[in-house]
Structures are given as structure tokens and as C-alpha cells.
Design a protein around this motif. Structure first.
Motif, PDB file in Angstrom:
ATOM      1  N   SER A  95      23.391 -45.283   7.308  1.00 51.32           N
ATOM      2  CA  SER A  95      22.614 -45.039   6.094  1.00 51.32           C
ATOM      3  C   SER A  95      23.505 -45.172   4.866  1.00 51.32           C
ATOM      4  N   ALA A  96      24.440 -46.114   4.924  1.00 53.86           N
ATOM      5  CA  ALA A  96      25.417 -46.254   3.859  1.00 53.86           C
ATOM      6  C   ALA A  96      24.829 -46.862   2.595  1.00 53.86           C
ATOM      7  N   ARG A  97      23.665 -47.453   2.669  1.00 47.94           N
ATOM      8  CA  ARG A  97      23.062 -48.058   1.493  1.00 47.94           C
ATOM      9  C   ARG A  97      21.849 -47.271   1.040  1.00 47.94           C
ATOM     10  N   ARG A  98      21.753 -47.121  -0.240  1.00 50.28           N
ATOM     11  CA  ARG A  98      20.591 -46.471  -0.854  1.00 50.28           C
ATOM     12  C   ARG A  98      19.918 -47.520  -1.728  1.00 50.28           C
ATOM     13  N   TYR A  99      18.620 -47.662  -1.550  1.00 50.46           N
ATOM     14  CA  TYR A  99      17.842 -48.649  -2.284  1.00 50.46           C
ATOM     15  C   TYR A  99      16.992 -47.938  -3.330  1.00 50.46           C
ATOM     16  N   GLU A 100      17.030 -48.447  -4.558  1.00 48.13           N
ATOM     17  CA  GLU A 100      16.289 -47.811  -5.642  1.00 48.13           C
ATOM     18  C   GLU A 100      15.422 -48.832  -6.368  1.00 48.13           C
ATOM     19  N   LEU A 101      14.240 -48.409  -6.759  1.00 48.60           N
ATOM     20  CA  LEU A 101      13.371 -49.176  -7.649  1.00 48.60           C
ATOM     21  C   LEU A 101      13.455 -48.503  -9.007  1.00 48.60           C
ATOM     22  N   ARG A 102      13.897 -49.249  -9.996  1.00 47.14           N
ATOM     23  CA  ARG A 102      14.033 -48.711 -11.347  1.00 47.14           C
ATOM     24  C   ARG A 102      13.219 -49.552 -12.308  1.00 47.14           C
ATOM     25  N   PHE A 113      11.562 -45.009  -7.255  1.00 51.22           N
ATOM     26  CA  PHE A 113      11.619 -44.713  -5.831  1.00 51.22           C
ATOM     27  C   PHE A 113      13.032 -44.952  -5.334  1.00 51.22           C
ATOM     28  N   ALA A 114      13.499 -44.121  -4.404  1.00 52.54           N
ATOM     29  CA  ALA A 114      14.821 -44.285  -3.800  1.00 52.54           C
ATOM     30  C   ALA A 114      14.766 -43.854  -2.345  1.00 52.54           C
ATOM     31  N   THR A 115      15.420 -44.633  -1.486  1.00 50.94           N
ATOM     32  CA  THR A 115      15.479 -44.314  -0.057  1.00 50.94           C
ATOM     33  C   THR A 115      16.611 -45.100   0.586  1.00 50.94           C
ATOM     34  N   SER A 116      17.010 -44.677   1.778  1.00 55.15           N
ATOM     35  CA  SER A 116      17.957 -45.461   2.569  1.00 55.15           C
ATOM     36  C   SER A 116      17.230 -46.175   3.712  1.00 55.15           C
ATOM     37  N   ASP A 117      15.919 -46.002   3.792  1.00 55.10           N
ATOM     38  CA  ASP A 117      15.096 -46.653   4.811  1.00 55.10           C
ATOM     39  C   ASP A 117      14.649 -48.027   4.302  1.00 55.10           C
ATOM     40  N   VAL A 118      15.234 -49.079   4.857  1.00 55.03           N
ATOM     41  CA  VAL A 118      14.978 -50.447   4.399  1.00 55.03           C
ATOM     42  C   VAL A 118      13.510 -50.823   4.547  1.00 55.03           C
ATOM     43  N   ARG A 119      12.900 -50.433   5.644  1.00 54.69           N
ATOM     44  CA  ARG A 119      11.506 -50.807   5.898  1.00 54.69           C
ATOM     45  C   ARG A 119      10.559 -50.190   4.857  1.00 54.69           C
ATOM     46  N   THR A 120      10.695 -48.891   4.629  1.00 57.83           N
ATOM     47  CA  THR A 120       9.848 -48.215   3.646  1.00 57.83           C
ATOM     48  C   THR A 120      10.096 -48.774   2.249  1.00 57.83           C
ATOM     49  N   PHE A 121      11.355 -49.023   1.934  1.00 56.14           N
ATOM     50  CA  PHE A 121      11.673 -49.580   0.628  1.00 56.14           C
ATOM     51  C   PHE A 121      10.987 -50.934   0.433  1.00 56.14           C
ATOM     52  N   GLY A 122      11.035 -51.772   1.452  1.00 56.84           N
ATOM     53  CA  GLY A 122      10.379 -53.081   1.367  1.00 56.84           C
ATOM     54  C   GLY A 122       8.878 -52.952   1.161  1.00 56.84           C
ATOM     55  N   GLN A 123       8.265 -52.018   1.834  1.00 53.19           N
ATOM     56  CA  GLN A 123       6.812 -51.822   1.687  1.00 53.19           C
ATOM     57  C   GLN A 123       6.453 -51.352   0.276  1.00 53.19           C
ATOM     58  N   VAL A 124       7.213 -50.413  -0.250  1.00 53.68           N
ATOM     59  CA  VAL A 124       6.946 -49.910  -1.593  1.00 53.68           C
ATOM     60  C   VAL A 124       7.190 -51.016  -2.619  1.00 53.68           C
ATOM     61  N   LYS A 125       8.273 -51.757  -2.448  1.00 51.95           N
ATOM     62  CA  LYS A 125       8.590 -52.843  -3.377  1.00 51.95           C
ATOM     63  C   LYS A 125       7.486 -53.901  -3.386  1.00 51.95           C
ATOM     64  N   ARG A 126       7.023 -54.303  -2.206  1.00 51.78           N
ATOM     65  CA  ARG A 126       5.935 -55.295  -2.130  1.00 51.78           C
ATOM     66  C   ARG A 126       4.651 -54.761  -2.760  1.00 51.78           C
ATOM     67  N   GLY A 127       4.362 -53.483  -2.539  1.00 51.54           N
ATOM     68  CA  GLY A 127       3.181 -52.882  -3.145  1.00 51.54           C
ATOM     69  C   GLY A 127       3.256 -52.905  -4.664  1.00 51.54           C
ATOM     70  N   LEU A 128       4.430 -52.600  -5.210  1.00 47.87           N
ATOM     71  CA  LEU A 128       4.593 -52.617  -6.657  1.00 47.87           C
ATOM     72  C   LEU A 128       4.498 -54.039  -7.201  1.00 47.87           C
TER      73      LEU A 128
END
Length: 137
Positions: A95-102, A113-128
Motif C-alpha cells: 500500500s505504498a502508493r496513495r491516489y488522490e483526486l484533487r 477523494f484519496a485511497t490506496s486501493d487502485v480499483r476503487t480509485f479507478g472507479q471513482v475517477k471514471r465516475g467523475l
């Protein structure tokens, strides 16, 4: 109302980006500008944890040697602690990477939004992205 993403913490519709937890906030899609992704690499943490684990193993082996424990028992204890330290280091590395939507909302920089879960981050990013495209279209 069109829903582009619904999760336990975030709901994205054609009108707004809603943060449900931990601090509820609503960002209207029409006010979001400069939406971008930030990736924070925290891989240095695993090196620190691994180094601390190695130091801990050395201390335990030295301490148990001073207590006149049989050599096999001291060795088993040292190996077990080394394994735990290595496993902890690998968990941090995973979990060395943290992904953020700013973005910027009404002239204020915001963390959407911020998470280290790549899958959830991708879903939120695509939704936005879909919500922004729907608003533009």
C-alpha cells in the motif's frame, strides 16, 4: 438523476460529487475546475519498517543470549521476529502508493477523494470523468 458512482463514502451524480464520510461535503460538478490525479509514493516507509525490524531482531538475539537461553531457542525467536518484520515491510510496500483526486472548487483547492486501493480509485475517477462529460455535453 443519473448516478455515475455510488460507494460507501462517495456518490457522484450528474449534479454533484458527494462525500458521505468521514466529513460530509458536496461539490457541484459545475464548480469543479482543474480536476487532476496526484500519486503519492510512500515506498520509503517499507525501508524504515524493515530496518526497524532488523534492529529489533538484533536486540532480541543479543538480549536472549545474555539470559543464557539455549542457542536453538534464541535462533528460533530471532527468525520469527525477522519474518514478522519482513511481512510488515511487505504490507507497507503493497500500500505504498496513495491516489488522490484533487480539484479547484470556487477558487479553493479541494481534496475530493484519496485511497490506496487502485480499483476503487479507478472507479471513482471514471465516475467523475463521466459526470464532467455529461455536464459539458
Amino acid at each position: 438523476m443519473t448516478v455515475f458512482y455510488r460507494g460507501p463514502c462517495i456518490v457522484i451524480t450528474h449534479r454533484d460529487f458527494r462525500i458521505l464520510r468521514p466529513h460530509p461535503r458536496v461539490f457541484p460538478i459545475r464548480d469543479l475546475r482543474g480536476v487532476h490525479v496526484v500519486v503519492i509514493d510512500r515506498s520509503g516507509v517499507s525501508i524504515t519498517v524493515g530496518s526497524s525490524g532488523m534492529a529489533g531482531v538484533a536486540v532480541v538475539v543479543i538480549a536472549t543470549g545474555g539470559l543464557d537461553l539455549p542457542a536453538p531457542l534464541a535462533l528460533i525467536g530471532g527468525v520469527a521476529l525477522f519474518a514478522v518484520a519482513t511481512l510488515a515491510g511487505e504490507c507497507f510496500r503493497a500500500s505504498a502508493r496513495r491516489y488522490e483526486l484533487r480539484a479547484v472548487c470556487r477558487s479553493e483547492p479541494v481534496l475530493l477523494f484519496a485511497t490506496s486501493d487502485v480499483r476503487t480509485f479507478g472507479q471513482v475517477k471514471r465516475g467523475l470523468i463521466r459526470a464532467l462529460q455529461a455536464y459539458d455535453g
